[in-house]
Design a protein around this motif. Structure first.
Motif, PDB file in Angstrom:
ATOM      1  N   GLN A   1       0.768  -1.155   0.136  1.00 52.69           N
ATOM      2  CA  GLN A   1       0.087  -0.063   0.163  1.00 52.69           C
ATOM      3  C   GLN A   1       0.891   1.251  -0.106  1.00 52.69           C
ATOM      4  O   GLN A   1       0.537   2.201  -0.637  1.00 52.69           O
ATOM      5  CB  GLN A   1      -0.994   0.084   1.188  1.00 52.69           C
ATOM      6  CG  GLN A   1      -2.094  -1.026   1.033  1.00 52.69           C
ATOM      7  CD  GLN A   1      -2.885  -0.777   2.385  1.00 52.69           C
ATOM      8  OE1 GLN A   1      -2.626  -0.503   3.377  1.00 52.69           O
ATOM      9  NE2 GLN A   1      -4.208  -1.183   1.889  1.00 52.69           N
ATOM     10  N   GLU A   2       2.061   1.192   0.658  1.00 54.42           N
ATOM     11  CA  GLU A   2       3.083   2.195   0.810  1.00 54.42           C
ATOM     12  C   GLU A   2       3.592   2.563  -0.792  1.00 54.42           C
ATOM     13  O   GLU A   2       3.621   3.608  -1.216  1.00 54.42           O
ATOM     14  CB  GLU A   2       4.073   2.083   1.729  1.00 54.42           C
ATOM     15  CG  GLU A   2       3.902   1.970   3.142  1.00 54.42           C
ATOM     16  CD  GLU A   2       4.927   1.882   3.964  1.00 54.42           C
ATOM     17  OE1 GLU A   2       6.125   2.036   3.358  1.00 54.42           O
ATOM     18  OE2 GLU A   2       4.631   1.554   5.220  1.00 54.42           O
ATOM     19  N   ALA A   3       3.495   1.556  -1.456  1.00 56.01           N
ATOM     20  CA  ALA A   3       4.131   1.738  -3.006  1.00 56.01           C
ATOM     21  C   ALA A   3       3.162   2.353  -3.731  1.00 56.01           C
ATOM     22  O   ALA A   3       3.271   3.303  -4.589  1.00 56.01           O
ATOM     23  CB  ALA A   3       4.418   0.329  -3.577  1.00 56.01           C
ATOM     24  N   GLN A   4       1.716   2.091  -3.796  1.00 59.58           N
ATOM     25  CA  GLN A   4       0.589   2.722  -4.198  1.00 59.58           C
ATOM     26  C   GLN A   4       0.546   4.200  -3.929  1.00 59.58           C
ATOM     27  O   GLN A   4       0.052   5.050  -4.740  1.00 59.58           O
ATOM     28  CB  GLN A   4      -0.588   2.070  -3.732  1.00 59.58           C
ATOM     29  CG  GLN A   4      -0.727   0.404  -4.157  1.00 59.58           C
ATOM     30  CD  GLN A   4      -1.842  -0.186  -3.794  1.00 59.58           C
ATOM     31  OE1 GLN A   4      -2.728   0.467  -3.077  1.00 59.58           O
ATOM     32  NE2 GLN A   4      -2.089  -1.494  -3.990  1.00 59.58           N
ATOM     33  N   HIS A   5       0.909   4.518  -2.777  1.00 63.44           N
ATOM     34  CA  HIS A   5       1.103   5.980  -2.514  1.00 63.44           C
ATOM     35  C   HIS A   5       2.324   6.619  -2.762  1.00 63.44           C
ATOM     36  O   HIS A   5       2.346   7.867  -3.264  1.00 63.44           O
ATOM     37  CB  HIS A   5       1.040   5.840  -0.682  1.00 63.44           C
ATOM     38  CG  HIS A   5       1.004   7.466  -0.254  1.00 63.44           C
ATOM     39  ND1 HIS A   5       2.266   8.054   0.003  1.00 63.44           N
ATOM     40  CD2 HIS A   5       0.046   8.400   0.174  1.00 63.44           C
ATOM     41  CE1 HIS A   5       2.096   9.219   0.436  1.00 63.44           C
ATOM     42  NE2 HIS A   5       0.909   9.513   0.413  1.00 63.44           N
ATOM     43  N   ASP A   6       3.321   6.005  -2.967  1.00 62.42           N
ATOM     44  CA  ASP A   6       4.588   6.557  -3.228  1.00 62.42           C
ATOM     45  C   ASP A   6       5.038   6.736  -4.890  1.00 62.42           C
ATOM     46  O   ASP A   6       5.527   7.535  -5.329  1.00 62.42           O
ATOM     47  CB  ASP A   6       5.796   6.214  -2.710  1.00 62.42           C
ATOM     48  CG  ASP A   6       5.871   6.199  -1.028  1.00 62.42           C
ATOM     49  OD1 ASP A   6       5.084   6.919  -0.708  1.00 62.42           O
ATOM     50  OD2 ASP A   6       6.556   5.279  -0.376  1.00 62.42           O
ATOM     51  N   TYR A   7       4.156   5.865  -5.564  1.00 57.95           N
ATOM     52  CA  TYR A   7       4.812   5.613  -6.996  1.00 57.95           C
ATOM     53  C   TYR A   7       3.181   5.851  -7.720  1.00 57.95           C
ATOM     54  O   TYR A   7       2.245   5.398  -7.107  1.00 57.95           O
ATOM     55  CB  TYR A   7       5.156   4.251  -7.199  1.00 57.95           C
ATOM     56  CG  TYR A   7       6.405   4.123  -6.615  1.00 57.95           C
ATOM     57  CD1 TYR A   7       7.710   4.436  -7.371  1.00 57.95           C
ATOM     58  CD2 TYR A   7       6.549   3.321  -5.311  1.00 57.95           C
ATOM     59  CE1 TYR A   7       9.005   4.063  -6.658  1.00 57.95           C
ATOM     60  CE2 TYR A   7       7.794   3.332  -4.678  1.00 57.95           C
ATOM     61  CZ  TYR A   7       8.895   3.597  -5.449  1.00 57.95           C
ATOM     62  OH  TYR A   7      10.272   3.279  -4.773  1.00 57.95           O
ATOM     63  N   SER A   8       3.244   6.024  -8.844  1.00 59.88           N
ATOM     64  CA  SER A   8       2.200   6.090  -9.684  1.00 59.88           C
ATOM     65  C   SER A   8       2.553   5.445 -11.132  1.00 59.88           C
ATOM     66  O   SER A   8       3.509   5.529 -11.765  1.00 59.88           O
ATOM     67  CB  SER A   8       1.741   7.619 -10.136  1.00 59.88           C
ATOM     68  OG  SER A   8       2.773   8.265 -10.811  1.00 59.88           O
TER      69      SER A   8
ATOM     70  N   LEU B   1       5.042  -5.158 -18.905  1.00 58.52           N
ATOM     71  CA  LEU B   1       5.748  -3.949 -18.773  1.00 58.52           C
ATOM     72  C   LEU B   1       5.043  -2.749 -17.942  1.00 58.52           C
ATOM     73  O   LEU B   1       3.836  -2.686 -18.193  1.00 58.52           O
ATOM     74  CB  LEU B   1       6.057  -3.414 -20.242  1.00 58.52           C
ATOM     75  CG  LEU B   1       7.075  -2.324 -20.357  1.00 58.52           C
ATOM     76  CD1 LEU B   1       7.803  -2.250 -21.439  1.00 58.52           C
ATOM     77  CD2 LEU B   1       6.097  -0.851 -20.372  1.00 58.52           C
ATOM     78  N   SER B   2       5.578  -1.922 -17.236  1.00 64.13           N
ATOM     79  CA  SER B   2       5.040  -1.093 -16.670  1.00 64.13           C
ATOM     80  C   SER B   2       5.760   0.247 -16.623  1.00 64.13           C
ATOM     81  O   SER B   2       7.128   0.255 -16.309  1.00 64.13           O
ATOM     82  CB  SER B   2       4.664  -1.235 -15.098  1.00 64.13           C
ATOM     83  OG  SER B   2       3.597  -2.430 -14.864  1.00 64.13           O
ATOM     84  N   ILE B   3       5.071   1.404 -16.910  1.00 64.96           N
ATOM     85  CA  ILE B   3       5.899   2.839 -16.837  1.00 64.96           C
ATOM     86  C   ILE B   3       5.575   3.528 -15.684  1.00 64.96           C
ATOM     87  O   ILE B   3       4.202   3.647 -15.300  1.00 64.96           O
ATOM     88  CB  ILE B   3       5.812   3.627 -18.214  1.00 64.96           C
ATOM     89  CG1 ILE B   3       5.976   2.757 -19.530  1.00 64.96           C
ATOM     90  CG2 ILE B   3       6.206   4.910 -17.929  1.00 64.96           C
ATOM     91  CD1 ILE B   3       5.442   3.506 -20.724  1.00 64.96           C
ATOM     92  N   CYS B   4       6.541   3.680 -14.735  1.00 64.25           N
ATOM     93  CA  CYS B   4       6.125   4.258 -13.511  1.00 64.25           C
ATOM     94  C   CYS B   4       7.137   5.443 -13.111  1.00 64.25           C
ATOM     95  O   CYS B   4       8.085   5.838 -13.887  1.00 64.25           O
ATOM     96  CB  CYS B   4       6.459   3.206 -12.288  1.00 64.25           C
ATOM     97  SG  CYS B   4       5.749   1.574 -12.748  1.00 64.25           S
ATOM     98  N   LYS B   5       6.642   6.348 -12.140  1.00 62.25           N
ATOM     99  CA  LYS B   5       7.525   7.500 -11.678  1.00 62.25           C
ATOM    100  C   LYS B   5       7.362   7.597 -10.123  1.00 62.25           C
ATOM    101  O   LYS B   5       6.013   7.276  -9.477  1.00 62.25           O
ATOM    102  CB  LYS B   5       7.140   8.750 -12.273  1.00 62.25           C
ATOM    103  CG  LYS B   5       5.854   9.299 -12.001  1.00 62.25           C
ATOM    104  CD  LYS B   5       5.843  10.663 -12.917  1.00 62.25           C
ATOM    105  CE  LYS B   5       4.219  11.268 -12.643  1.00 62.25           C
ATOM    106  NZ  LYS B   5       4.466  12.582 -13.553  1.00 62.25           N
ATOM    107  N   GLU B   6       8.192   8.029  -9.547  1.00 59.49           N
ATOM    108  CA  GLU B   6       8.169   8.409  -7.999  1.00 59.49           C
ATOM    109  C   GLU B   6       8.149   9.880  -7.644  1.00 59.49           C
ATOM    110  O   GLU B   6       9.063  10.576  -7.890  1.00 59.49           O
ATOM    111  CB  GLU B   6       9.226   7.639  -7.450  1.00 59.49           C
ATOM    112  CG  GLU B   6       9.198   7.839  -5.757  1.00 59.49           C
ATOM    113  CD  GLU B   6      10.202   7.223  -5.116  1.00 59.49           C
ATOM    114  OE1 GLU B   6      10.223   7.063  -3.853  1.00 59.49           O
ATOM    115  OE2 GLU B   6      11.117   6.637  -5.748  1.00 59.49           O
ATOM    116  N   PRO B   7       6.976  10.570  -7.728  1.00 59.96           N
ATOM    117  CA  PRO B   7       6.889  11.990  -7.793  1.00 59.96           C
ATOM    118  C   PRO B   7       7.551  12.628  -6.500  1.00 59.96           C
ATOM    119  O   PRO B   7       8.057  13.586  -6.624  1.00 59.96           O
ATOM    120  CB  PRO B   7       5.345  12.132  -7.595  1.00 59.96           C
ATOM    121  CG  PRO B   7       4.378  10.879  -8.168  1.00 59.96           C
ATOM    122  CD  PRO B   7       5.693   9.946  -7.577  1.00 59.96           C
TER     123      PRO B   7
END
Length: 1176
Positions: free
Chosen positions: A533-540, A555-561
C-alpha cells in the motif's frame, strides 16, 4: 476521457481455428445481415419488390407446406430462406437508422442522460427497466400446434396410425363378418399413440427443465457504474444508459458504445462474424456500417485483451444478437450422434418389419389363399401383416435415449460438473486425449516465491526477508538495500494482482488475492519486504502493457513523484529467454551494477535450468532508468498511445534486477486421477507456457510422465523416419502377402494416423515404432482386463490401444523403457505431417512454452489423427483451442469467456471431476446398450417367430398381436426406463474409449447376443410352454399342431371349433406370461456385460437398483388384468392363465440367468476364447 488507439496489431490467431458448431449459423446470419445493411438503397428496393412478389403468392400454399410432414428437404430449406430474407430486410432497415457509433462520446452521454462519473441513478434505472424490460432474450415461440403434431405423428407413431387404419378397415368393410377384435385393436392403438404422445410431451418438459436448471447454475456478473459506485450486477439487470466496465476475459453483456478503451483492447467477434481473428476496439467509429465499426461492442462477443468502458445502447431483443436470435429460433435443434444412431436402428427395424409383413401378406395372397382356403381371411392376413409392424419396433427406445442423456446430465450436476448440451454427454465417452494446463489445473494455484538470485549469489525467501529488515513502515523502506528495493519496486508495480480489501486484516499468506498466480506470488513477496500500500502511495503507474503468451513479458511505466528524480522509469518482468537478449546490465546483492555478458548469462541460465528441474517457475525482473534529457516518456504521461509507442521502442538496454523462483505444488489427487485416465485408455498431455524443465518436473510429480527416458525434438525426427520406413515395409509386405493369399498385416486407408495402424494380432506390432522390451509381458498380464476392446469381428487392433494395454492396465502403471516426450513451442515451428505422426504415437507428452496459436495447432493435429480431444482452459488464451476441441472444459473460477465457450464447466475447480464426466459419458452409452439388449429379444425374435409359424407352418397364432403390443408398450417400459439409471460397472474405466466412427451403438456381436442367445432361449421357451399348454389342456400333441392350417376347425382331434379356439387362447396367454417372466431374467442379466449378478446385485450395496425390481409386480398386474377380465377374453381372445403356468416358466428364467452367468464367467476367465470374442 477519450483514448485513441494505435494502428499496431499483435500477431493474428491461426486461420484454421474451428468455431463452435453451435455458432456457425449465427455467424452466417450476422454476415448476411451486415451485407444487407451495406447495400445501396436501389438494390434494397429491388430486393423488396422481389420479396413482395413472393408474398403475393397464395397463403394457403405456405400453410400446406408446413402441414405436410413428408415435403422435401429442399422445399423446407427454401421456405426457411424466404422467411429469413423477410426478417433480414426488416432488421437491416431498423439498424440503418441507428447512429450511436457516429455520435461523439459527449453526445452519447447526453442522448442517454447518463453521467460518466456517477452513471445512472436508481430512479432512472427503475424507469428504464419498466420501459425496456430485462436484458434477456424473449423465450422462443413454443409452437404448441407443431409440437402437438410431432408428439402424435412423429417418429414411429406415424406407422401406428397406419396400423390403426388397417385394423379399422379389417373390422369394416373388409371383415366378413366384422370381428370386434379388429375394432378393439384400432382403439387400443389410438390409446397407445395417446400414451406415447403424453410421454413424449412429459420427457420433453422434464428435459428442458433439467437443462435450464443446469445452465442457470453458472453465475455471471458485470461491473456497472450506478450512483457513483462500481457494483457487480447480473447482466439481466442492465438498462440502456448504464456505464459498464469490461476487462480481459469478460463477455459483453449488451450492445455498447465504447467511450474509453485501453491501448491493447481486443475483441473476439467470431460468435457474430465467423472470423476467429481478434478485432481492435476504438473510441472513434471506423465504418459507417453499424455492424462493422470498431467502436461498438455487440452483446455476446468476448474481451480477449485490454479493458474498456462503454455505454449500453441496447438490451435484450433490441441487441444485434437478440435480433438474429429471433431468426434462428425457427431452426430445429440438431440431433446428437446417439440420437441419430437410435433413429437409424428404429428406422432399420421398421423397414424390416414392413418387409416381413409384406412377405406374409404376399404368401397369403399367392399360396395360403388358394392352397388352404378358409385358413386365413383377408382381414386376418392384413391384421397379421400389420401386427408385425406394430410389435416389431421398441417404441420406447428414442424416449429412453433422451431420458438417459438427461439423467446423466443431472448426475454430473450432482458432482459439480455442468454441461451445456446433451451432445457433450455422449462425446465425453469417446475422449481419448486430454490437453490440460499446468497452473490451476494440475497444481493448486498457490504459487509461492521461494528463492531469488542476483549476479553474485542466490538467496532463499527467508534470507531475502531478513535482508530487508522485515519491518513495516516508512522508516523500514528507507533502510531497504538498493538491490532489494529495486526487486520490491518491480514485484509491486509491474503487477496486475491486488489484495482483496476485506482480507487485509489477515496474515499475508492467508489474504485473498485477485489476479494471476505468478503475480500473486510476487505480490506476497513484495508485501513481506514492505507493505505494498505504501508503494501505491509513493509511486504512480503511468501505463501498463499486460502479460501475453505471445510476448511472455509484462511492462509498466512508473514514476516516484516525491523522489529527487521524478522522471518516469520502466519495469519489466517475463520469461528469461525472452529478455536476456535485451539486457546489458545486472545488479549484485549490494545493488552495484555490472555489465551483462556471456559468462553472466551462462551463470543465470545454469541457475534457471537447475531451479526449473526442481519444479520452480523462473521469472526475470528488469528495469530501465533514463537520463532526464533522454527520457522518452517525459511530456507524454497523459497520452497512452504515445506511451505505448515509446515503451515498445525502449525494451532494450535493460538492467537485470534479479531472478525469482516460484513453486506451485501439485494437487494431491492429480497422480491418482492421471493413473485412472491412463487405465481408461486416455492420454493426458500437459500444455503450458512454462519453461520445459519446470513443466517436465511437475508432469513427473503428477504422473503425466512415468518413463525413465525423456525424448526431445531430435528423437521425434528420428521416430518420424522410423514411421516412414515401417510404413513402406508394411505396404510392401501387404502387397507381397496378399499376392500369396496369406496377408497378415494391413494399413487402413493408407495413412499414418494415430489409431490408424491396424494389425491382426498384437504380436505384429512394429518394433520400430515402440521399442519396448517389456511389451509382450505387460500385454499378457493385462489382456484379461482389456480383451473386449479389440475389434473381434474384424481382428484389428490399433497401435494406440496396444500401447495403452501395455502401459496402463494395472493400477500403478510403470514401464521402465517407456519413452516420454517433452517439446517446446519454438521446436514445433516447421514440423511436417510425418513429424506430427511421430509425436502422436507417444503416450506421455509435455508441450512447454506454448502460444495460443500452437495450442490450437496441437488440438487440430490430434483431431486429424482420429483422436477425440478435451481441452482445459480458464482464460482468453485458451479460447481457440477450446473451440477446436471436441470438448472444451473450463474451471468454475475461470474467466467468463472461457466458461461461455466451454461445453463443460467444473464448478468445484477440481480436475478430478473430469473422471466423473468421462465415466458418465461412457455410462450413457453402456446403459443405452443395456436397454436395447433388454428390448430387442422379446420385441423382435420372440414376437416375429409366432407370426412366421402361423403363416408358414400353419400353426394357430401362438401369440396374438394384442398381447405382443402389451409386452412392447406396457410390461417392458418400466424396466427399460429404470435400466437407464444403472450404476456404472466396476470396469467401466478399464476400457479404451469408444470411437463413434468405428464403433456403433449396435453391431454384429450385439445382434448375436440379442437374437442368437437371449432371443433364441426366450423364443424356444415361449413356444415350448405354448405346446405344453395345448397338450395339457386339450390333449393335442405338437405334431398335430404343426401344418394344421385349415384343418384347425370343427372336428379336428375330436374338438369343436369353440374348444379349439379356447385352447389356443389360453395357450397364447401362457406364451405371453412365459415371455414376461423370461424378461425378468433378461432384466437381471442385462444389467452387466461381463460381471456376475452377484458382483452387481440389484438388492443391496452401492450398485443396487431397487426401482428396477418394481417391473415384476407391474408386469404381473398387467398380465392378470388383460387375461383374467372377461371383456378382454371375449374381445382380444385372451384366456385365463392356469395357476401352474405362473410358476413353470420361473425355472426357465433362472436357467436363462444361469446360462448368461456361465457365458460371462467364460468371458472373464478366458478372454481369448471364441465366446469372449463374440461377446457384445
Amino acid at each position: 476521457m477519450e483514448i485513441q488507439i494505435a494502428d499496431s496489431r499483435p500477431p493474428q490467431l491461426s486461420q484454421h481455428a474451428t468455431l463452435c458448431r453451435s455458432n456457425l449459423h449465427l455467424a452466417a446470419e450476422f454476415r448476411t445481415l451486415s451485407i444487407q445493411l451495406s447495400e445501396t438503397q436501389e438494390r434494397t428496393t429491388q430486393r423488396r419488390q422481389t420479396l413482395q412478389a413472393f408474398l403475393r403468392s397464395p397463403r394457403w400454399r405456405e400453410l400446406l407446406n408446413e402441414l405436410i410432414p413428408l415435403r422435401s428437404a429442399h422445399q423446407q430449406r427454401q421456405t426457411y430462406e424466404h422467411q429469413r430474407d423477410v426478417a433480414m430486410i426488416k432488421i437491416a432497415e431498423q439498424l440503418r437508422n441507428l447512429r450511436f457509433h457516429m455520435d461523439t462520446v459527449n453526445e452519447v452521454y447526453t442522448r442517454f442522460n447518463t453521467s460518466p462519473l456517477r452513471g445512472l441513478e436508481a430512479a432512472a434505472v427503475e424507469r428504464r427497466a419498466e420501459r425496456h424490460g430485462r436484458n434477456v432474450f424473449s423465450p422462443a415461440s413454443r409452437r404448441i400446434p407443431q409440437r402437438v403434431v410431432s408428439w402424435f405423428f412423429g417418429g414411429f407413431n406415424r406407422f401406428l396410425w397406419l396400423a390403426m387404419v388397417v385394423f379399422w378397415l379389417c373390422w369394416k368393410p373388409i371383415g366378413n363378418p366384422p370381428q370386434p377384435g379388429n375394432m378393439a385393436m384400432a382403439i387400443v392403438i389410438i390409446l397407445v399413440i395417446c400414451i406415447q404422445a403424453a410421454f413424449n410431451a412429459w420427457q420433453e418438459w422434464i428435459t428442458s427443465r433439467a437443462m435450464d436448471s443446469i445452465t442457470n447454475m453458472l453465475p455471471t456478473e458485470t461491473l456497472a457504474l450506478r450512483d457513483g459506485v462500481a457494483a457487480k450486477l447480473p447482466p439481466a439487470d442492465l438498462v440502456p444508459g448504464d456505464i459498464v466496465r469490461l476487462h480481459v476475459g469478460d463477455k459483453v453483456p449488451a450492445d455498447m458504445r465504447l467511450v474509453e478503451v485501453s491501448q491493447d483492447l481486443m475483441f473476439d467477434r467470431s460468435i457474430l462474424t465467423g472470423i476467429p481473428d481478434p478485432t481492435i476496439g476504438t473510441v472513434s467509429y471506423t465504418n459507417a456500417n453499424y455492424l462493422e465499426t470498431r467502436n461498438m461492442a455487440m452483446m455476446g462477443i468476448n474481451v480477449t485483451q485490454g479493458q474498456c468502458t462503454g455505454v449500453v445502447v441496447a438490451t435484450g431483443d433490441r441487441t444485434v444478437l437478440g435480433r438474429i436470435n429471433r431468426l434462428t429460433q425457427r431452426k430445429k435443434p440438431e440431433r446428437t450422434i446417439l440420437q441419430i444412431e437410435v433413429h437409424r436402428l428404429v428406422n432399420g427395424l421398421t423397414t424390416l418389419s414392413l418387409v416381413v409383413g409384406g412377405i406374409f401378406i404376399i404368401l397369403w395372397a399367392v399360396w395360403l389363399r388358394t392352397s388352404f382356403p378358409g385358413f386365413m381371411s383377408v382381414s386376418d392376413a392384413l391384421a397379421n401383416g400389420v401386427g408385425v409392424l406394430v410389435t416389431f419396433v421398441p417404441g420406447s427406445l428414442p424416449i429412453s435415449l433422451t431420458l438417459a442423456l438427461t439423467a446423466i446430465a443431472k448426475r454430473m450436476q450432482r458432482h459439480n460438473v455442468l454441461i451445456k448440451n446433451l451432445t457433450t454427454v455422449e462425446t465425453l465417452g469417446s475422449v481419448n486425449v486430454i490437453c490440460c494446463e499446468k497452473t490451476g489445473t494440475m497444481t493448486q494455484r498457490r504459487m509461492v516465491a521461494v528463492r531469488a538470485a542476483f549476479s553474485d549469489k542466490e538467496v532463499s525467501f527467508n534470507e531475502l526477508v531478513s535482508c530487508s529488515g522485515s519491518g513495516a513502515g516508512r522508516e523500514s523502506s528507507e533502510r531497504l538495500p538498493a538491490a532489494i528495493k529495486r526487486l520490491y519496486e518491480t514485484s509491486t508495480l509491474c503487477n496486475d494482482a491486488s489484495f482483496d480489501a476485506s482480507s487485509l486484516h489477515l496474515s499475508i499468506n492467508e489474504r485473498v488475492v485477485t489476479g494471476d498466480a505468478t503475480d500473486s506470488a510476487l505480490l506476497r513477496l513484495a508485501e513481506h519486504l514492505r507493505p505494498t500500500q505504501e508503494a501505491q502511495h509513493d509511486y504512480s503507474v503511468l501505463y501498463t502493457i499486460p502479460f501475453s503468451l505471445r510476448n511472455r513479458w509484462m511492462l509498466s511505466i512508473c514514476k516516484e513523484p516525491s523522489s529527487a528524480d521524478p522522471s518516469p522509469f520502466m519495469l519489466i518482468k517475463g520469461a528469461p529467454e525472452q529478455l536476456y537478449r535485451r539486457c546489458t546490465q545486472i545488479q549484485d546483492s549490494q545493488g552495484k551494477l555490472f555489465p551483462f555478458g556471456r559468462e553472466m548469462r551462462a551463470r543465470l541460465e545454469e541457475i534457471q535450468l537447475r531451479w526449473a528441474q526442481e519444479g520452480s517457475r523462473v521469472l526475470l525482473l528488469c528495469r530501465r532508468d533514463f537520463e532526464s534529457k533522454d527520457n522518452p516518456f517525459v511530456g507524454i504521461e497523459d497520452s497512452p498511445a504515445k506511451l505505448y509507442a515509446a515503451a515498445t521502442e525502449s525494451i532494450d538496454h535493460l538492467c537485470i534486477v534479479g531472478i525469482v523462483g516460484m513453486v506451485d505444488p501439485p494437487r494431491e489427487e492429480i497422480p491418482g486421477v492421471v493413473d485412472t485416465f491412463r487405465g481408461a485408455g486416455i492420454r493426458v498431455f500437459m500444455v503450458t507456457g512454462d519453461y520445459a524443465p519446470t513443466a517436465a518436473y511437475v508432469a513427473r510429480q503428477c504422473r503425466i510422465i512415468t518413463g525413465t527416458v525423456i525424448d526431445h525434438i531430435g528423437d521425434v525426427l528420428a521416430r518420424a523416419e522410423s514411421l516412414i520406413s515401417s510404413e513402406k515395409r508394411v505396404i510392401s509386405s501387404s502387397f507381397s502377402s496378399s499376392s500369396q493369399g496369406r496377408g497378415r498385416m494391413k494399413v487402413k486407408d493408407g495413412v499414418r494416423k494415430l489409431g490408424g495402424w491396424h494389425r491382426e494380432s498384437p504380436s505384429t506390432t512394429a518394433t520400430g515404432l515402440l521399442e519396448c522390451s517389456c511389451y509382450s509381458t505387460s500385454l499378457s498380464a493385462h489382456s484379461s482386463q482389456l480383451h473386449h476392446v479389440n475389434s473381434a469381428d474384424s481382428g484389428e487392433h490399433s497401435l494406440t490401444t496396444v500401447g495403452r494395454i501395455s502401459s496402463s492396465a494395472s493400477g500403478s502403471p510403470e514401464c521402465k523403457c517407456r519413452h516420454s516426450l517433452v517439446v517446446s513451442g519454438p521446436e514445433l515451428v516447421g514440423l511436417q505431417s510425418e513429424h506430427w505422426d511421430a509425436i502422436a504415437t507417444y503416450e506421455e507428452i509435455v508441450f512447454a512454452r506454448i502460444t495460443p496459436e500452437q495450442k490450437l495447432q496441437i488440438v487440430e493435429e490430434l483431431r486429424v489423427r482420429e483422436n477425440y480431444v478435451a481441452v482445459t482452459g480458464d482464460d482468453v488464451n485458451d479460447l481457440p483451442a477450446m473451440r477446436a476441441a471436441h470438448v472444451g472444459v473450463a474451471m468454475g473460477n475461470g474467466s467468463e469467456v472461457a466458461k461461455e465457450v466451454a461445453e463443460m464447466v467444473l464448478l468445484d475447480n477440481n480436475f478430478s471431476s473430469i473422471v466423473v464426466a468421462i465415466e458418465c459419458g461412457r455410462l450413457v452409452f453402456a446403459n443405452l446398450q443395456k436397454v436395447i439388449i433388454y428390448l430387442l429379444p422379446v420385441t423382435n425374435l420372440s414376437e416375429i417367430v409366432p407370426s412366421f409359424l402361423n403363416v408358414v407352418l400353419g400353426l394357430p397364432i401362438p401369440l396374438s398381436t394384442f398381447l405382443m403390443l402389451v409386452i412392447n408398450t406396457i410390461t417392458d417400459v418400466w424396466a427399460s426406463v429404470k435400466l437407464i439409471d444403472e450404476e456404472p460397472e466396476n470396469d467401466i474405466l478399464l476400457h479404451p474409449p469408444r470411437n463413434p466412427k468405428k464403433e456403433g451403438l449396435v453391431n454384429a456381436r450385439f445382434f448375436l447376443q440379442a437374437y442368437g442367445f437371449i432371443g433364441l432361449i426366450q423364443t424356444l421357451t415361449g413356444h415350448f410352454m405354448f405346446f405344453l399348454c395345448i397338450y395339457l389342456r386339450g390333449g393335442i400333441e405338437p405334431r398335430h399342431v404343426f401344418l394344421a392350417f385349415n384343418k384347425w376347425t370343427d372336428g379336428y382331434m375330436g374338438k369343436t371349433k369353440d374348444e379349439l379356439a379356447q385352447i389356443v387362447n389360453v395357450a397364447g396367454s401362457v406364451h405371453f406370461i412365459t415371455l414376461v417372466i423370461m424378461q425378468w431374467g433378461n432384466m437381471f442379466v442385462a444389467r452387466t456385460r461381463t460381471l456376475s449378478v452377484a458382483q452387481q446385485n440389484p438388492f443391496w450395496g452401492p450398485k443396487r437398483n431397487l426401482q428396477l425390481l418394481a417391473a415384476v409386480p407391474i408386469s404381473i398386474v398387467v398380465a392378470l388384468f388383460v387375461n383374467e377380465i372377461h371383456w378382454f377374453n371375449s374381445v382380444f381372445l385372451t384366456g385365463k392363465i392356469p395357476l401352474e403356468f405362473f410358476f413353470i416358466p420361473i425355472p426357465f428364467a433362472m436357467a436363462l440367468v444361469a446360462c448368461e452367468e456361465v457365458r460371462k464367467m467364460i468371458v472373464r476367465c478366458y478372454p481369448r476364447s471364441i465366446v469372449a470374442r463374440l461377446a457384445w
